[in-house]
Design a protein around this motif. Sequence first.
Motif, PDB file in Angstrom:
ATOM      1  N   ALA A  19       0.826  -1.217   0.000  1.00  0.00           N
ATOM      2  CA  ALA A  19       0.000   0.000   0.000  1.00  0.00           C
ATOM      3  C   ALA A  19       0.854   1.258   0.000  1.00  0.00           C
ATOM      4  N   VAL A  20       1.900   1.285   0.837  1.00  0.00           N
ATOM      5  CA  VAL A  20       2.750   2.485   0.934  1.00  0.00           C
ATOM      6  C   VAL A  20       3.616   2.626  -0.311  1.00  0.00           C
ATOM      7  N   LYS A  21       4.225   1.553  -0.752  1.00  0.00           N
ATOM      8  CA  LYS A  21       5.132   1.625  -1.901  1.00  0.00           C
ATOM      9  C   LYS A  21       4.386   1.961  -3.182  1.00  0.00           C
ATOM     10  N   GLN A  22       3.174   1.429  -3.341  1.00  0.00           N
ATOM     11  CA  GLN A  22       2.399   1.731  -4.551  1.00  0.00           C
ATOM     12  C   GLN A  22       2.021   3.207  -4.609  1.00  0.00           C
ATOM     13  N   ALA A  23       1.660   3.779  -3.464  1.00  0.00           N
ATOM     14  CA  ALA A  23       1.229   5.183  -3.441  1.00  0.00           C
ATOM     15  C   ALA A  23       2.403   6.156  -3.405  1.00  0.00           C
ATOM     16  N   ALA A  24       3.553   5.692  -2.893  1.00  0.00           N
ATOM     17  CA  ALA A  24       4.734   6.565  -2.788  1.00  0.00           C
ATOM     18  C   ALA A  24       5.960   5.786  -3.249  1.00  0.00           C
ATOM     19  N   PRO A  25       6.136   5.618  -4.559  1.00  0.00           N
ATOM     20  CA  PRO A  25       7.210   4.762  -5.086  1.00  0.00           C
ATOM     21  C   PRO A  25       8.619   5.192  -4.683  1.00  0.00           C
ATOM     22  N   HIS A  26       8.801   6.467  -4.333  1.00  0.00           N
ATOM     23  CA  HIS A  26      10.137   6.947  -3.981  1.00  0.00           C
ATOM     24  C   HIS A  26      10.575   6.505  -2.585  1.00  0.00           C
ATOM     25  N   LEU A  27       9.654   6.015  -1.763  1.00  0.00           N
ATOM     26  CA  LEU A  27      10.011   5.581  -0.421  1.00  0.00           C
ATOM     27  C   LEU A  27      10.672   4.206  -0.468  1.00  0.00           C
ATOM     28  N   VAL A  59      -7.415  -2.238  -5.756  1.00  0.00           N
ATOM     29  CA  VAL A  59      -6.504  -1.098  -5.915  1.00  0.00           C
ATOM     30  C   VAL A  59      -5.063  -1.588  -6.054  1.00  0.00           C
ATOM     31  N   PHE A  60      -4.711  -2.634  -5.323  1.00  0.00           N
ATOM     32  CA  PHE A  60      -3.360  -3.201  -5.426  1.00  0.00           C
ATOM     33  C   PHE A  60      -3.106  -3.841  -6.790  1.00  0.00           C
ATOM     34  N   GLY A  61      -4.171  -4.118  -7.538  1.00  0.00           N
ATOM     35  CA  GLY A  61      -4.020  -4.744  -8.852  1.00  0.00           C
ATOM     36  C   GLY A  61      -3.843  -6.250  -8.790  1.00  0.00           C
ATOM     37  N   LEU A 124       6.874  -4.138  -7.308  1.00  0.00           N
ATOM     38  CA  LEU A 124       7.131  -2.783  -6.799  1.00  0.00           C
ATOM     39  C   LEU A 124       8.560  -2.590  -6.303  1.00  0.00           C
ATOM     40  N   GLY A 125       9.360  -3.644  -6.284  1.00  0.00           N
ATOM     41  CA  GLY A 125      10.734  -3.526  -5.836  1.00  0.00           C
ATOM     42  C   GLY A 125      10.897  -3.538  -4.331  1.00  0.00           C
ATOM     43  N   ILE A 126       9.987  -4.227  -3.631  1.00  0.00           N
ATOM     44  CA  ILE A 126      10.074  -4.340  -2.176  1.00  0.00           C
ATOM     45  C   ILE A 126      10.870  -5.593  -1.826  1.00  0.00           C
ATOM     46  N   THR A 390     -18.481  -1.913   4.550  1.00  0.00           N
ATOM     47  CA  THR A 390     -18.818  -0.987   3.459  1.00  0.00           C
ATOM     48  C   THR A 390     -19.618   0.225   3.914  1.00  0.00           C
ATOM     49  N   THR A 391     -20.067   0.246   5.168  1.00  0.00           N
ATOM     50  CA  THR A 391     -20.929   1.340   5.613  1.00  0.00           C
ATOM     51  C   THR A 391     -20.266   2.273   6.617  1.00  0.00           C
ATOM     52  N   ALA A 392     -19.027   1.991   6.995  1.00  0.00           N
ATOM     53  CA  ALA A 392     -18.343   2.848   7.968  1.00  0.00           C
ATOM     54  C   ALA A 392     -18.097   4.233   7.375  1.00  0.00           C
ATOM     55  N   LYS A 393     -18.408   5.262   8.151  1.00  0.00           N
ATOM     56  CA  LYS A 393     -18.264   6.626   7.657  1.00  0.00           C
ATOM     57  C   LYS A 393     -16.810   7.075   7.576  1.00  0.00           C
ATOM     58  N   ASP A 394     -15.948   6.454   8.383  1.00  0.00           N
ATOM     59  CA  ASP A 394     -14.555   6.892   8.423  1.00  0.00           C
ATOM     60  C   ASP A 394     -13.623   5.913   7.720  1.00  0.00           C
ATOM     61  N   ASN A 395     -14.149   5.162   6.756  1.00  0.00           N
ATOM     62  CA  ASN A 395     -13.313   4.207   6.031  1.00  0.00           C
ATOM     63  C   ASN A 395     -12.140   4.900   5.338  1.00  0.00           C
ATOM     64  N   PRO A 396     -10.940   4.341   5.447  1.00  0.00           N
ATOM     65  CA  PRO A 396      -9.819   4.847   4.646  1.00  0.00           C
ATOM     66  C   PRO A 396     -10.118   4.671   3.157  1.00  0.00           C
ATOM     67  N   LYS A 397      -9.381   5.386   2.341  1.00  0.00           N
ATOM     68  CA  LYS A 397      -9.636   5.372   0.896  1.00  0.00           C
ATOM     69  C   LYS A 397      -9.516   3.980   0.297  1.00  0.00           C
ATOM     70  N   LEU A 398      -8.516   3.221   0.704  1.00  0.00           N
ATOM     71  CA  LEU A 398      -8.300   1.914   0.103  1.00  0.00           C
ATOM     72  C   LEU A 398      -9.493   0.994   0.298  1.00  0.00           C
ATOM     73  N   LEU A 399     -10.173   1.100   1.456  1.00  0.00           N
ATOM     74  CA  LEU A 399     -11.318   0.237   1.726  1.00  0.00           C
ATOM     75  C   LEU A 399     -12.556   0.703   0.974  1.00  0.00           C
ATOM     76  N   ALA A 400     -12.497   1.887   0.421  1.00  0.00           N
ATOM     77  CA  ALA A 400     -13.578   2.372  -0.454  1.00  0.00           C
ATOM     78  C   ALA A 400     -13.244   2.135  -1.917  1.00  0.00           C
ATOM     79  N   GLY A 401     -12.106   1.480  -2.174  1.00  0.00           N
ATOM     80  CA  GLY A 401     -11.706   1.205  -3.547  1.00  0.00           C
ATOM     81  C   GLY A 401     -11.033   2.367  -4.233  1.00  0.00           C
ATOM     82  N   GLU A 402     -10.524   3.331  -3.461  1.00  0.00           N
ATOM     83  CA  GLU A 402      -9.875   4.505  -4.016  1.00  0.00           C
ATOM     84  C   GLU A 402      -8.384   4.468  -3.735  1.00  0.00           C
ATOM     85  N   ALA A 403      -7.584   4.889  -4.696  1.00  0.00           N
ATOM     86  CA  ALA A 403      -6.134   4.987  -4.483  1.00  0.00           C
ATOM     87  C   ALA A 403      -5.844   6.095  -3.480  1.00  0.00           C
ATOM     88  N   ILE A 404      -4.775   5.936  -2.723  1.00  0.00           N
ATOM     89  CA  ILE A 404      -4.390   6.975  -1.752  1.00  0.00           C
ATOM     90  C   ILE A 404      -3.858   8.199  -2.501  1.00  0.00           C
TER      91      ILE A 404
END
Length: 404
Positions: A19-27, A59-61, A124-126, A390-404
């Motif tokens: 999740a972190v490497k996909q969204a921030a490849p430079h890390l 999202v991870f593909g 991803l080169g991890i 699927t109904t939590a109001k504070d879901n992180p983006k990944l759990l909503a199917g959205e890229a960070i």
Amino acid sequence: MLDMLVVGGGYVGLSVAVAVKQAAPHLAVAVVEAAPEHAWKKDMRASAIIAAATKMLEVFGIWDEIQPEAQPITKMIVTDSKMSDPVRPIFLTFDGEVAEGRPFAHMIPNVVMVGALRSACERLGIEIRHGLSATGLKTSDIDIEVSLSDGSALQSRLLVACDGVRSRLRDFAGIKTVTWEYGQSGIVTTVEHERPHHGCAEEHFLPSGPFAILPLRNNRSSLVWTERTNDANRLVAADDLVFEEELERRFGHKLGPLKVVGGKRAFPLGLTLARSFVAPRFALAGDAAHGIHPISGQGLNLGFKDVAALAETIVEADRLGLDIGAINILERYQSWRRFDTFRMGVTTDVLNRLFSNDATPIRIARDFGLGIVDRLPGLKSFFIGQAAGTTAKDNPKLLAGEAI
């Protein structure tokens, strides 16, 4: 020096790295795993993955790689009975979809899930380093150093501990836990049966604890069978004939003859909640932060929620030019996850105490409650949405199917 080091190469550890490497490849991200390189291929278990978690895998593909081996749970029924009861009345039934064409959960073989996540790490080169365990920690203002069992050490701006419910890293970091044992163990095994299950999952509440039947591909089912620890150890040590006879008494004959495949193991059950999820340059995720009873099937999925929240916290801090290991950044992750984790821990504890009980007044009360829920479609939809994440109001983006 690494930006993020993950210790623990299971579902949760690999997922947070991806999740972190996909969204921030430079890390610079690496994973350390105590088990030998190919040990994961011997895991014959399967896990229930909720709908929100499958969105993250999309999202991870890697969902297209996993889906052919995933069994949708199309229906779930709940019964409450004694072993001697000739009929097990169904008190509660859930339909299996939270949206058109999206089941509330899938059963996925562990080897398939881990294989897909490891492939994503390679893409991803991890780097994944095998056969190494942590032997100590040393934290400074700018990094955290992890001593390893081969005598080497790794420095990182942030360490994420995903090393299980008996986390050594949690102990090294001085984080205390709230812990108690249930005197129960969960027997995990897989069975083949003659007739198809049609994607139906079943939870039978028996006096010794819940007996869960979870559908797999090709006329197979995964079982999570709760017994008092002494009885569980006796059953696992028994020969297959004795084990299968006891199994049939609980499973029933509706799917025809049963055959145990893939071995059988017993795991002690308890509740473990970390008093803190973070320390300077240090974060807990998955079972290292919380171990709960499997009665709700939510343990692994709590870990996936940790992954999504922690990754979003780290990536957004990095995009703002902030220090991803700073305690004020990590406390955002903690505040996001602690209440949900505490609530789920208390819920599973109460459910286990309520349903692993053969007192007649309690049985009457809980069966009445199940019957009321079954007659209220709106309430059932709420519960299934909560279970699916699927109904939590504070879901992180990944759990909503959205890229960070």
